[in-house]
Design a protein around this motif. Sequence first.
Motif, mmCIF file in Angstrom:
data_model
loop_
_atom_site.group_PDB
_atom_site.id
_atom_site.type_symbol
_atom_site.label_atom_id
_atom_site.label_comp_id
_atom_site.label_asym_id
_atom_site.label_seq_id
_atom_site.Cartn_x
_atom_site.Cartn_y
_atom_site.Cartn_z
ATOM 1 N N ASP A 50 32.360 41.365 46.489
ATOM 2 C CA ASP A 50 33.520 40.484 45.825
ATOM 3 C C ASP A 50 34.518 40.150 46.899
ATOM 4 O OD1 ASP A 50 32.809 41.127 42.923
ATOM 5 O OD2 ASP A 50 32.945 43.016 43.740
ATOM 6 N N ARG A 51 34.088 39.330 48.098
ATOM 7 C CA ARG A 51 35.048 38.845 48.910
ATOM 8 C C ARG A 51 35.839 37.597 48.665
ATOM 9 N NH1 ARG A 51 33.076 41.321 54.095
ATOM 10 N NH2 ARG A 51 34.547 39.651 55.286
ATOM 11 N N LYS A 52 35.212 36.903 47.513
ATOM 12 C CA LYS A 52 35.925 35.729 47.239
ATOM 13 C C LYS A 52 36.163 35.516 45.898
ATOM 14 C CE LYS A 52 34.124 32.385 50.739
ATOM 15 N NZ LYS A 52 32.664 33.057 51.209
ATOM 16 N N PRO A 53 37.319 35.031 45.318
ATOM 17 C CA PRO A 53 37.488 34.881 44.024
ATOM 18 C C PRO A 53 36.233 34.403 43.188
ATOM 19 C CG PRO A 53 38.941 33.595 45.182
ATOM 20 C CD PRO A 53 38.118 34.252 46.197
ATOM 21 N N PRO A 54 35.958 35.305 42.099
ATOM 22 C CA PRO A 54 34.848 34.516 41.228
ATOM 23 C C PRO A 54 35.105 33.426 40.552
ATOM 24 C CG PRO A 54 35.800 36.618 40.281
ATOM 25 C CD PRO A 54 36.543 36.381 41.584
ATOM 26 N N LYS A 55 34.194 32.389 40.709
ATOM 27 C CA LYS A 55 34.420 31.037 39.864
ATOM 28 C C LYS A 55 33.570 31.125 38.804
ATOM 29 C CE LYS A 55 37.055 28.210 42.824
ATOM 30 N NZ LYS A 55 37.960 29.343 43.462
ATOM 31 N N SER A 56 32.578 31.477 38.805
ATOM 32 C CA SER A 56 31.514 31.660 37.665
ATOM 33 C C SER A 56 30.596 32.707 37.831
ATOM 34 C CB SER A 56 30.855 30.279 37.487
ATOM 35 O OG SER A 56 30.108 30.075 38.676
ATOM 36 N N LEU A 57 30.136 33.026 36.524
ATOM 37 C CA LEU A 57 29.405 34.437 36.690
ATOM 38 C C LEU A 57 28.066 33.991 37.362
ATOM 39 C CD1 LEU A 57 29.408 37.056 35.572
ATOM 40 C CD2 LEU A 57 28.532 36.413 33.651
ATOM 41 N N GLU A 63 19.583 43.374 38.160
ATOM 42 C CA GLU A 63 20.197 44.507 37.653
ATOM 43 C C GLU A 63 19.527 44.920 36.308
ATOM 44 O OE1 GLU A 63 24.459 44.289 36.382
ATOM 45 O OE2 GLU A 63 24.747 45.489 38.318
ATOM 46 N N GLN A 93 23.172 35.925 39.181
ATOM 47 C CA GLN A 93 24.481 36.467 39.149
ATOM 48 C C GLN A 93 25.313 36.542 40.353
ATOM 49 O OE1 GLN A 93 25.559 40.001 36.782
ATOM 50 N NE2 GLN A 93 24.269 39.380 35.264
ATOM 51 N N ARG A 94 26.197 36.211 40.462
ATOM 52 C CA ARG A 94 26.961 36.005 41.846
ATOM 53 C C ARG A 94 27.076 37.285 42.442
ATOM 54 N NH1 ARG A 94 31.143 37.384 43.703
ATOM 55 N NH2 ARG A 94 31.841 38.076 41.603
ATOM 56 N N SER A 95 27.402 38.225 41.653
ATOM 57 C CA SER A 95 27.734 39.710 42.013
ATOM 58 C C SER A 95 26.428 40.450 42.742
ATOM 59 C CB SER A 95 28.415 40.541 41.048
ATOM 60 O OG SER A 95 27.278 40.544 39.841
ATOM 61 N N MET A 148 32.216 38.617 33.345
ATOM 62 C CA MET A 148 33.214 37.737 33.977
ATOM 63 C C MET A 148 34.570 38.372 34.443
ATOM 64 S SD MET A 148 32.848 34.868 35.623
ATOM 65 C CE MET A 148 34.173 34.326 36.607
ATOM 66 N N ASP A 151 34.127 41.127 36.822
ATOM 67 C CA ASP A 151 33.999 40.485 38.211
ATOM 68 C C ASP A 151 35.334 39.963 38.589
ATOM 69 O OD1 ASP A 151 31.385 40.845 38.514
ATOM 70 O OD2 ASP A 151 31.022 38.776 38.509
ATOM 71 N N ARG A 152 36.160 39.652 37.873
ATOM 72 C CA ARG A 152 37.713 39.232 38.320
ATOM 73 C C ARG A 152 38.384 40.279 38.546
ATOM 74 N NH1 ARG A 152 38.107 34.596 33.859
ATOM 75 N NH2 ARG A 152 37.394 32.965 35.125
ATOM 76 N N TYR A 207 37.368 41.987 41.796
ATOM 77 C CA TYR A 207 37.981 41.339 42.983
ATOM 78 C C TYR A 207 39.065 41.505 43.206
ATOM 79 C CZ TYR A 207 39.680 37.529 45.741
ATOM 80 O OH TYR A 207 40.625 36.779 46.583
ATOM 81 N N ASN A 234 39.288 45.109 44.827
ATOM 82 C CA ASN A 234 38.562 44.951 45.997
ATOM 83 C C ASN A 234 39.722 44.424 47.135
ATOM 84 O OD1 ASN A 234 36.626 46.632 45.305
ATOM 85 N ND2 ASN A 234 34.942 44.604 45.598
ATOM 86 N N ARG A 261 41.270 46.275 50.352
ATOM 87 C CA ARG A 261 40.918 45.667 51.681
ATOM 88 C C ARG A 261 42.155 45.165 52.411
ATOM 89 N NH1 ARG A 261 36.757 42.810 49.246
ATOM 90 N NH2 ARG A 261 37.791 41.133 49.008
#
Lengths: 195, 222
Positions: free
Chosen positions: A138-145, A161, A177-179, B78, B81-82, B85, B88, B92
């Motif tokens: 999760d290094r970048k903010p998620p934009k979409s799943l 998964e 899935q991005r993750s 979703m 995930d948010r 993030y 983390n 970090r």
Amino acid sequence: MFGEKVLELVQELQRSRDGTMLPFNEDGVRKVLEEMKALYDQNQADVVSTREEGQSGLFSGVQLRHTCLERNQRCLLAYLHNRLAIIRNMRWEFGSVLPADVKQNLSDQEFQWFTKYNKSLASYMRSLGTGGLDLTQDRKPPKSLYIEVRCLVDHGEFETEDGTIIVLKKNSQHFLQRSQCEHLIRQGVLEHILS
Amino acid sequence: MASGDDDITEEWSDDEVEMTAADVQQKIEEAWLNEKFAPDLLESKSELVDCMLEQIQQMESNISRCKKGDFRISVHKMEIDRIRYILNSYLRIRLGKIEKYFHNILKKEAARKDDEPSRLSLEEFAFAKEFAENTENHFKSVALRHMPPNLQALEQDKRAPKPNLDAYVFLRANQKQEQVLIEPELEDDQNAEVIDLEEGAQYIMRYQPIASLVTDAAVSLI
């Protein structure tokens, strides 16, 4: 000129600022240390002769050499410190196993440092929450799943998964899935298609 | 704040889950932004992080109970995930600061009195100690050991990077603050510069004078 060899080391750092790892310049480090020893010996000799023969004209030379010594020490430490910083970034990029070409460029002691850093980081991440938390995800903010990715190399089978197995073949495109594929993107196996 | 969090943990089994979890999330988001923009390491909010991690686990177990193909799954995933993030990223950033300023932080930690709250969580403290030891050993074994005797000391007080407390930060006042001293050097002086912060207004100023306000949550960094 004093201090020139250490400058080469610092320049080397400057040139590798894009995060690439140059080989540890063992020869350069040794030369700097030798220069420091020579400077120090010269200084000691001058101090002794000042004391015994009462010459007072040698002080400025001693001072100059001492400044050079300090500068050498400082630059050498900066060289080491910044290399550690690069190694640290590599840990976050590639995970706990370094690619062979990077590993080649580390000195033995640096590799030891890396192993220990790995251990501390792993035990810290394990201690988070109940089951641990992988901070390198999760290094970048998620934009979409889900994101669209393209394979850059033949990677073989990849289990998602929920148990579906997909085959990652070169140039094939997938909607994943991005993750789950984030680490593959960072390793360069997949490419995120932005359109 | 700590007592409030205990309540939240207990209430999670009730029906009010949504409401209180949202509160925690808001707090963690604020802590994250503060940490992100503050030049120095702020107080650890590990209890909030733990709260949130438990919450994520609960959400995940909720999801696994749903039927496959339920559209709620993707919405919840979703959301997870948010949250993940933010958590983390928050941890970090803290770790990055610890690695960079380890000498400075450990020194402050050693000088800390028992009644002051620690800035590091226990785990972070362990990590910082290991990291410092490892790095100093590396310097010593590679270079310092081979240097002339008068240069073998690692003068961390002089050399180690310190957080720049004079950095300018953007901030928003959460409540009205009067008589904030922004030139502490002139404390006894008649001309000491004080300002009033209006609630909801935004400012840009030096970090040092308002550092304590950030800790008290009287202002937020933006």
